[in-house]
Design an enzyme around this catalytic site. Structure first.
Site, mmCIF file in Angstrom:
data_model
loop_
_atom_site.group_PDB
_atom_site.id
_atom_site.type_symbol
_atom_site.label_atom_id
_atom_site.label_comp_id
_atom_site.label_asym_id
_atom_site.label_seq_id
_atom_site.Cartn_x
_atom_site.Cartn_y
_atom_site.Cartn_z
ATOM 1 C CG ASP A 150 2.623 -5.197 -5.446
ATOM 2 O OD1 ASP A 150 1.430 -5.451 -5.169
ATOM 3 O OD2 ASP A 150 2.986 -4.766 -6.555
ATOM 4 C CG ASP A 213 -2.556 -1.899 -10.273
ATOM 5 O OD1 ASP A 213 -2.440 -1.604 -9.073
ATOM 6 O OD2 ASP A 213 -1.933 -2.841 -10.812
#
Length: 429
Positions: A150, A213
């Protein structure tokens, strides 16, 4: 002349030639399960061992889901003050990560872990910034098979971009094959030139996120689909555009919408990472996630991605398709018997109804078999055999077109189309 012919052929196969990460992994889109949607930060080694058991017992492993990936929150609150190494939470993982990896491997699964490129992870645990090689070596010592990177808590856009490449190099330097997943959605910013991961990530990552997302809403699924059109050329053995974790089974959408999402993810050759609670999933959800015919399209040995080949003028429906492998590739010749481009005879197709109401959607075979690089007037009359991958039924042979009737709102029909004849005096089939 020969070179020019070969070049045109390569451009027809892949309009842009992009090299992929050459670590021998992700030769087909990765499949697995992730902790985040079910557990968020509330999990321990017993939970993970239970998931491993369920992946086997539920048929998920035998269907192809082999990676068990733990997301954020496995870490201790700080690094080791002496060695600088990451530490796991000893309360949650009293037997350690190596023991957990051994248990997961004993089930025939592979072990995935999470970290972030910034100084802190998204949940404020220690990140990997300026510790990339140290952390990569630690993961290798824990027998990790999959690393998701990430990029939270890293405000400098240049640092975000270079961190992905540095982690790639760190993983490649290990004595262990580790699949590299780049959670690159935070790079999708209008203020920088790194906003299109599919343009740079194939050289460094085995998979990379191409949009924000996902959430368990139909609008979120469609938003991602809108951003994956026309970037099919980047996906290839070693690298796959990642549409994000599947939301199938999270219970905020209908089974029709989940079937559509799974079909599109499979056709587009996205990694298939499930995120539902498989310990208590319904039979209907299990049937979606383990449909062998749909998964076979995702894992097809031709290893191509899909693109949208037709869209209604009002945007009410779309047709997506990709060629898939078939043993008997047809050969087409001109009247003087000199070879022409061979239309790939076998395709997987999704006809997507974006409307809220039932619709009929027509597929024109010419959109599949008649490419534009080498036009051949008059166009042949195509005859094709159709199979429905959700009904598991052969529907018969059709000429020139096939119409999916009564496609429910937000629903799909997923089929394979096999060219069986092209009638024209210029062609033989």
């Amino acid at each position: 002349m020969i070179f020019a012919t070969v070049l045109v052929f390569l451009l027809w196969i892949h309009p842009l030639v992009i090299l992929s990460l050459n670590n021998g992994l992700a030769l087909t889109p990765p499949m697995g399960w992730s902790t985040w949607n079910v557990f968020h930060c509330d999990y321990n080694e017993t939970d993970i061992m239970g998931i491993a058991d369920t992946m086997v017992a539920s048929g998920m492993l035998s269907a192809g889901y082999k990676y068990l990936n733990i997301d954020d929150c496995w870490e201790a609150s700080s690094r080791d003050p002496v060695s600088g190494m990451l530490k796991y939470n000893e309360t949650r993982f009293p037997h350690g990560m190596l023991a957990l990896a051994d248990y997961i491997h004993s089930k025939g699964l592979l072990f995935g872990m999470y970290t972030s490129s910034g100084e802190w992870t998204c949940q404020n645990y220690p990140g990997s910034w300026q510790h990339e090689y140290l952390d990569a070596a630690l993961f290798a010592s824990w027998k990790v098979d999959f690393v998701k990177l990430d990029c939270c808590h890293q405000d400098n856009v240049k640092d975000r971009a270079t961190a992905f490449t540095r982690w790639s190099q760190a993983l490649m330097s290990q004595n262990r094959s580790i699949l590299y997943s780049c959670d690159s959605d935070e790079l999708i910013l209008n203020e920088n030139n790194q906003e299109f991961p599919f343009q740079w990530a194939p050289n460094y990552c085995n998979m990379a996120r191409i949009w924000w997302d996902i959430s368990d809403r139909w609008e979120s699924t469609m938003n991602i689909i809108d951003h994956v059109a026309n970037i099919y050329y980047a996906s290839q053995p070693g690298y796959w555009n990642d549409l994000d974790i599947l939301t199938v089974g999270l219970d905020r959408q209908t089974l029709i919408e989940y079937t559509s999402q799974f079909s599109l993810w499979a056709l587009i050759s996205s990694p298939l990472i499930a995120g539902n609670d498989i310990r208590k999933m319904s039979k209907e959800v299990a049937n979606i996630l383990t449909n062998r015919e749909v998964i076979a399209v995702n894992q097809d040995k031709l290893r191509r991605s899909a693109n949208m080949i037709h869209r209604a003028l009002d945007g009410s429906y779309e047709v997506w398709a990709k060629p898939i492998y078939h043993e008997n590739m047809s050969q087409i010749h001109t009247v003087n018997n000199s070879p022409r481009f061979t239309p790939l005879p076998f395709h997987a197709v999704v006809l997507l109804n974006r409307r809220d109401m039932v619709s009929n959607i027509t597929l024109e075979f010419n959109d599949l078999f008649d490419h534009r690089l080498n036009p051949h007037p008059p166009t042949p009359t195509w005859t094709a055999s159709i199979r429905d991958l959700w009904l598991h039924q052969d529907l018969g042979q059709f000429i020139e077109t096939w119409t999916a009737t009564d496609v429910p709102g937000h629903g799909i029909r997923m089929i394979t189309v096999l060219l069986v004849n092209a009638t024209n005096h210029l062609y033989v089939s």
